[in-house]
Design a protein around this motif. Structure first.
Motif, PDB file in Angstrom:
ATOM      1  N   MET A   1       8.341  -6.403   4.111  1.00 24.02           N
ATOM      2  CA  MET A   1       7.004  -6.472   3.548  1.00 24.02           C
ATOM      3  C   MET A   1       6.860  -5.362   2.510  1.00 24.02           C
ATOM      4  SD  MET A   1       3.576  -6.742   5.689  1.00 24.02           S
ATOM      5  CE  MET A   1       2.010  -6.379   5.037  1.00 24.02           C
ATOM      6  N   THR A   2       6.353  -5.703   1.342  1.00 17.52           N
ATOM      7  CA  THR A   2       6.216  -4.735   0.267  1.00 17.52           C
ATOM      8  C   THR A   2       4.900  -3.982   0.389  1.00 17.52           C
ATOM      9  OG1 THR A   2       5.189  -6.362  -1.171  1.00 17.52           O
ATOM     10  CG2 THR A   2       7.580  -6.163  -1.286  1.00 17.52           C
ATOM     11  N   ALA A   3       4.858  -2.801  -0.176  1.00 13.24           N
ATOM     12  CA  ALA A   3       3.652  -1.978  -0.148  1.00 13.24           C
ATOM     13  C   ALA A   3       2.618  -2.539  -1.114  1.00 13.24           C
ATOM     14  CB  ALA A   3       3.995  -0.551  -0.521  1.00 13.24           C
ATOM     15  N   VAL A   4       1.371  -2.512  -0.691  1.00 15.52           N
ATOM     16  CA  VAL A   4       0.266  -2.970  -1.527  1.00 15.52           C
ATOM     17  C   VAL A   4      -0.459  -1.724  -2.016  1.00 15.52           C
ATOM     18  CG1 VAL A   4      -1.865  -4.305  -1.576  1.00 15.52           C
ATOM     19  CG2 VAL A   4       0.078  -5.122  -0.255  1.00 15.52           C
ATOM     20  N   GLU A   5      -0.322  -1.419  -3.304  1.00 13.29           N
ATOM     21  CA  GLU A   5      -0.891  -0.197  -3.858  1.00 13.29           C
ATOM     22  C   GLU A   5      -1.872  -0.435  -4.996  1.00 13.29           C
ATOM     23  OE1 GLU A   5       2.415   2.205  -4.956  1.00 13.29           O
ATOM     24  OE2 GLU A   5       3.059   2.490  -2.884  1.00 13.29           O
ATOM     25  N   THR A   6      -1.835  -1.609  -5.611  1.00 13.63           N
ATOM     26  CA  THR A   6      -2.703  -1.886  -6.749  1.00 13.63           C
ATOM     27  C   THR A   6      -3.537  -3.139  -6.496  1.00 13.63           C
ATOM     28  OG1 THR A   6      -1.081  -3.273  -7.879  1.00 13.63           O
ATOM     29  CG2 THR A   6      -1.000  -0.902  -8.341  1.00 13.63           C
ATOM     30  N   ILE A   7      -4.515  -3.356  -7.359  1.00 20.21           N
ATOM     31  CA  ILE A   7      -5.339  -4.565  -7.259  1.00 20.21           C
ATOM     32  C   ILE A   7      -4.466  -5.800  -7.431  1.00 20.21           C
ATOM     33  CG2 ILE A   7      -7.139  -5.892  -8.429  1.00 20.21           C
ATOM     34  CD1 ILE A   7      -8.598  -3.288  -8.967  1.00 20.21           C
ATOM     35  N   GLY A   8      -3.514  -5.739  -8.343  1.00 21.64           N
ATOM     36  CA  GLY A   8      -2.607  -6.872  -8.557  1.00 21.64           C
ATOM     37  C   GLY A   8      -1.790  -7.186  -7.316  1.00 21.64           C
ATOM     38  N   ASP A   9      -1.306  -6.157  -6.629  1.00 22.49           N
ATOM     39  CA  ASP A   9      -0.553  -6.353  -5.384  1.00 22.49           C
ATOM     40  C   ASP A   9      -1.431  -7.018  -4.322  1.00 22.49           C
ATOM     41  OD1 ASP A   9       1.580  -5.029  -6.575  1.00 22.49           O
ATOM     42  OD2 ASP A   9       1.146  -3.116  -5.566  1.00 22.49           O
ATOM     43  N   ALA A  10      -2.648  -6.509  -4.168  1.00 21.68           N
ATOM     44  CA  ALA A  10      -3.570  -7.047  -3.161  1.00 21.68           C
ATOM     45  C   ALA A  10      -3.956  -8.487  -3.480  1.00 21.68           C
ATOM     46  CB  ALA A  10      -4.816  -6.174  -3.069  1.00 21.68           C
ATOM     47  N   LEU A  11      -4.162  -8.773  -4.744  1.00 20.92           N
ATOM     48  CA  LEU A  11      -4.534 -10.126  -5.157  1.00 20.92           C
ATOM     49  C   LEU A  11      -3.406 -11.113  -4.872  1.00 20.92           C
ATOM     50  CD1 LEU A  11      -6.697 -11.868  -6.529  1.00 20.92           C
ATOM     51  CD2 LEU A  11      -5.663 -11.288  -8.707  1.00 20.92           C
ATOM     52  N   SER A  12      -2.186 -10.749  -5.213  1.00 19.52           N
ATOM     53  CA  SER A  12      -1.064 -11.663  -4.998  1.00 19.52           C
ATOM     54  C   SER A  12      -0.704 -11.792  -3.513  1.00 19.52           C
ATOM     55  CB  SER A  12       0.155 -11.220  -5.795  1.00 19.52           C
ATOM     56  OG  SER A  12       0.609  -9.967  -5.348  1.00 19.52           O
ATOM     57  N   ALA A  13      -1.045 -10.788  -2.698  1.00 12.70           N
ATOM     58  CA  ALA A  13      -0.748 -10.844  -1.264  1.00 12.70           C
ATOM     59  C   ALA A  13      -1.850 -11.537  -0.472  1.00 12.70           C
ATOM     60  CB  ALA A  13      -0.533  -9.436  -0.719  1.00 12.70           C
ATOM     61  N   GLY A  14      -2.962 -11.884  -1.117  1.00 14.74           N
ATOM     62  CA  GLY A  14      -4.034 -12.606  -0.436  1.00 14.74           C
ATOM     63  C   GLY A  14      -4.965 -11.716   0.369  1.00 14.74           C
ATOM     64  N   TRP A  15      -5.064 -10.451   0.008  1.00 11.77           N
ATOM     65  CA  TRP A  15      -5.947  -9.532   0.722  1.00 11.77           C
ATOM     66  C   TRP A  15      -7.400  -9.799   0.367  1.00 11.77           C
ATOM     67  CZ3 TRP A  15      -4.392  -3.916   1.932  1.00 11.77           C
ATOM     68  CH2 TRP A  15      -3.130  -3.890   2.503  1.00 11.77           C
ATOM     69  N   ARG A  16      -8.292  -9.265   1.214  1.00 10.91           N
ATOM     70  CA  ARG A  16      -9.725  -9.291   0.966  1.00 10.91           C
ATOM     71  C   ARG A  16     -10.221  -7.850   0.971  1.00 10.91           C
ATOM     72  NH1 ARG A  16     -12.083 -13.172   5.422  1.00 10.91           N
ATOM     73  NH2 ARG A  16     -14.001 -12.624   4.368  1.00 10.91           N
ATOM     74  N   LEU A  43     -11.579  -9.860  -5.605  1.00 16.01           N
ATOM     75  CA  LEU A  43     -10.423  -9.194  -6.189  1.00 16.01           C
ATOM     76  C   LEU A  43     -10.133  -9.715  -7.589  1.00 16.01           C
ATOM     77  CD1 LEU A  43      -7.991  -8.738  -3.193  1.00 16.01           C
ATOM     78  CD2 LEU A  43      -8.973  -6.958  -4.610  1.00 16.01           C
ATOM     79  N   ARG A  44     -10.446 -10.972  -7.841  1.00 15.48           N
ATOM     80  CA  ARG A  44     -10.260 -11.524  -9.192  1.00 15.48           C
ATOM     81  C   ARG A  44     -11.168 -10.811 -10.202  1.00 15.48           C
ATOM     82  NH1 ARG A  44      -7.357 -16.067  -9.925  1.00 15.48           N
ATOM     83  NH2 ARG A  44      -6.745 -17.208  -8.073  1.00 15.48           N
ATOM     84  N   ASP A  45     -12.436 -10.594  -9.817  1.00 14.38           N
ATOM     85  CA  ASP A  45     -13.360  -9.888 -10.709  1.00 14.38           C
ATOM     86  C   ASP A  45     -12.926  -8.434 -10.897  1.00 14.38           C
ATOM     87  OD1 ASP A  45     -14.846 -12.172 -10.977  1.00 14.38           O
ATOM     88  OD2 ASP A  45     -16.416 -11.552  -9.565  1.00 14.38           O
ATOM     89  N   LEU A  46     -12.468  -7.796  -9.825  1.00 18.29           N
ATOM     90  CA  LEU A  46     -11.982  -6.423  -9.944  1.00 18.29           C
ATOM     91  C   LEU A  46     -10.760  -6.353 -10.854  1.00 18.29           C
ATOM     92  CD1 LEU A  46     -12.382  -5.155  -6.276  1.00 18.29           C
ATOM     93  CD2 LEU A  46     -13.687  -4.423  -8.281  1.00 18.29           C
ATOM     94  N   ALA A  47      -9.903  -7.364 -10.789  1.00 20.18           N
ATOM     95  CA  ALA A  47      -8.733  -7.396 -11.666  1.00 20.18           C
ATOM     96  C   ALA A  47      -9.167  -7.525 -13.127  1.00 20.18           C
ATOM     97  CB  ALA A  47      -7.813  -8.551 -11.279  1.00 20.18           C
ATOM     98  N   SER A  53      -3.304  -3.109 -12.611  1.00 21.73           N
ATOM     99  CA  SER A  53      -2.566  -1.912 -12.225  1.00 21.73           C
ATOM    100  C   SER A  53      -3.455  -0.809 -11.655  1.00 21.73           C
ATOM    101  CB  SER A  53      -1.780  -1.373 -13.409  1.00 21.73           C
ATOM    102  OG  SER A  53      -2.672  -1.014 -14.438  1.00 21.73           O
ATOM    103  N   CYS A  54      -4.763  -1.075 -11.456  1.00 23.55           N
ATOM    104  CA  CYS A  54      -5.670  -0.077 -10.890  1.00 23.55           C
ATOM    105  C   CYS A  54      -5.274   0.197  -9.443  1.00 23.55           C
ATOM    106  CB  CYS A  54      -7.108  -0.569 -10.955  1.00 23.55           C
ATOM    107  SG  CYS A  54      -8.302   0.585 -10.252  1.00 23.55           S
ATOM    108  N   SER A  55      -5.152   1.460  -9.111  1.00 22.72           N
ATOM    109  CA  SER A  55      -4.749   1.862  -7.767  1.00 22.72           C
ATOM    110  C   SER A  55      -5.872   1.606  -6.761  1.00 22.72           C
ATOM    111  CB  SER A  55      -4.394   3.351  -7.774  1.00 22.72           C
ATOM    112  OG  SER A  55      -4.168   3.802  -6.477  1.00 22.72           O
ATOM    113  N   LEU A  56      -5.526   1.095  -5.595  1.00 21.32           N
ATOM    114  CA  LEU A  56      -6.520   0.856  -4.552  1.00 21.32           C
ATOM    115  C   LEU A  56      -7.101   2.162  -4.038  1.00 21.32           C
ATOM    116  CD1 LEU A  56      -4.855  -2.010  -2.484  1.00 21.32           C
ATOM    117  CD2 LEU A  56      -6.611  -2.190  -4.236  1.00 21.32           C
TER     118      LEU A  56
END
Length: 95
Positions: A1-16, A43-47, A53-56
């Protein structure tokens, strides 16, 4: 499992992500009450507004409560639920 550190990571991983105002006050004409807003953020609006690339870890400091204007915001990140090993499959008819 990869680390989720950015908005893009969270969006592609399906986070809320949910936000809560911490300690803000809402001024009504005759009284003042503690702000209790707690809402899910898109997360789409935040992106779109902050960039993929914004850090969580820096996101809390960049938000402001829409109700009272307070900048003290608490975020709750929710990863997607893992798939259940014993999930019941429903039959698909017509195949």
């Amino acid at each position: 499992m990869t680390a989720v550190e950015t908005i893009g990571d969270a969006l592609s991983a399906g986070w809320r992500v949910r936000a809560r105002c911490v300690g803000g006050l809402v001024d009504y004409k005759t009284s003042t009450r503690k702000c209790d807003i707690f809402e899910e953020l898109s997360l789409r609006d935040l992106a779109w507004t902050r960039g993929l690339s914004c850090s969580l870890s820096n996101l809390e400091s960049r938000l402001k409560c829409p109700r009272c204007g307070n900048r003290r915001i608490s975020l709750v990140f929710e990863p997607p639920a893992p798939p259940q090993a014993n999930a019941v499959r429903t039959p698909v008819f017509g195949r």
